[in-house]
Design a protein around this motif. Structure first.
Motif, PDB file in Angstrom:
ATOM      1  N   HIS A 142      62.664 -48.643  41.491  1.00 30.66           N
ATOM      2  CA  HIS A 142      62.543 -49.936  40.819  1.00 30.66           C
ATOM      3  C   HIS A 142      61.086 -50.298  40.556  1.00 30.66           C
ATOM      4  O   HIS A 142      60.775 -50.958  39.557  1.00 30.66           O
ATOM      5  N   ALA A 143      60.181 -49.852  41.435  1.00 30.29           N
ATOM      6  CA  ALA A 143      58.753 -50.096  41.199  1.00 30.29           C
ATOM      7  C   ALA A 143      58.297 -49.399  39.921  1.00 30.29           C
ATOM      8  O   ALA A 143      57.490 -49.945  39.157  1.00 30.29           O
ATOM      9  N   CYS A 165      60.221 -48.710  37.333  1.00 27.60           N
ATOM     10  CA  CYS A 165      60.805 -49.470  36.221  1.00 27.60           C
ATOM     11  C   CYS A 165      59.995 -50.738  35.955  1.00 27.60           C
ATOM     12  O   CYS A 165      59.724 -51.086  34.793  1.00 27.60           O
ATOM     13  N   GLU A 166      59.603 -51.419  37.011  1.00 23.48           N
ATOM     14  CA  GLU A 166      58.810 -52.641  36.864  1.00 23.48           C
ATOM     15  C   GLU A 166      57.462 -52.357  36.232  1.00 23.48           C
ATOM     16  O   GLU A 166      56.954 -53.153  35.433  1.00 23.48           O
ATOM     17  N   GLY A 217      58.059 -52.294  32.718  1.00 25.12           N
ATOM     18  CA  GLY A 217      58.654 -53.507  32.177  1.00 25.12           C
ATOM     19  C   GLY A 217      60.051 -53.273  31.631  1.00 25.12           C
ATOM     20  O   GLY A 217      60.468 -53.939  30.682  1.00 25.12           O
ATOM     21  N   ALA A 276      64.411 -52.343  32.510  1.00 23.15           N
ATOM     22  CA  ALA A 276      65.502 -52.368  33.475  1.00 23.15           C
ATOM     23  C   ALA A 276      65.843 -50.940  33.882  1.00 23.15           C
ATOM     24  O   ALA A 276      65.633 -50.000  33.102  1.00 23.15           O
TER      25      ALA A 276
END
Length: 243
Positions: free
Chosen positions: A165-166, A168-169, A172, A174
């Motif tokens: 998820h890091a 993906c973040e 920017g 999902a």
């Protein structure tokens, strides 16, 4: 939701770590005069890999620092109580041999070229940024990636969802918009799938492939299969224009 980015593992996915590690350790042990303690070179290399895997698991679990796992690999392999400085010096001598064998897999530049216009790219590795940043620069592909994230700096390792998820973040996006490509069926394949990414397991050891996503990763035998899996109309196989 369409896939807009590919996040890549490095070692044994883009970079042929296993070959470089085996060749480097073989040369290192010969120079250090340590091969005589083993029945064969292969026996020594198997022992090094076992020690590496064990200490790397401790690092991934947060039990030891990145530098600490390197030192403990040396101490466990040599079965000696070395100071940090002595262990660091031994490991650096090995690194010199290991780096001499650094190379990308042959299918890497063609697939990066093929996906350059259609997808964004990043790296997520269970190593350290210092190591992987230098490696990707030496291999000539550092500028291919918008972001390079590593467990040592993130404080979380694959297969934990937080690591994926890091990434993906950082882009920017999902998780459903991101594909992850890695060589380990559980750490990379199952971990990415459980985190909600399109998971692609590169399994170069077999010719088996699967088109069924189900609850787990796609399995490919070559990165040449990746553009079709992503549904991209590409010119895969054209000579690389990257210099």
């Amino acid at each position: 939701m369409s896939i807009r980015a590919v996040v890549w593992d490095v070692d044994d996915t883009l970079f042929d770590y296993t070959t470089a590690d085996r060749a480097g350790m073989r040369a290192h042990l010969a120079v250090e005069g340590l091969l005589g303690g083993y029945g064969s070179v292969e026996q020594a290399l198997v022992r090094w890999r076992e020690v590496t895997d064990r200490q790397w698991a401790r690092f991934a679990a947060g039990e030891v620092s990145f530098e600490g796992q390197r030192r403990d690999r040396v101490r466990a392999f040599l079965e000696e109580e070395l100071t940090d400085a002595e262990a660091d010096a031994w490991f650096l001598r090995y690194i010199a041999h290991y780096e001499a064998g650094w190379a990308l897999f042959p299918d890497v530049l063609p697939v990066l070229d093929a996906l350059a216009a259609s997808h964004r790219h990043a790296v997520l590795s269970n190593s350290s940024l210092t190591v992987q940043d230098r490696k990707l620069r030496r291999l000539g592909v550092h500028d291919r990636f918008e972001a390079i994230l590593c467990a040592a700096e993130l404080g979380v390792s694959k297969p934990e969802a937080g690591a994926f998820h890091a990434a993906c973040e950082a882009l920017g996006l999902a998780p459903q918009q991101v594909a992850y490509v890695g060589d380990h069926p559980e750490i990379d394949g199952r971990g990415a799938a459980d985190a909600g990414l399109l998971s692609v397991w590169i399994d170069r050891a077999t010719a088996h492939t699967s088109d069924d996503m189900l609850a787990g990763p796609h399995r490919i035998a070559s990165l040449a299969e990746l553009p079709a899996l992503l549904g991209t109309d590409t010119r895969f196989g054209a000579p690389s224009t990257f210099r």
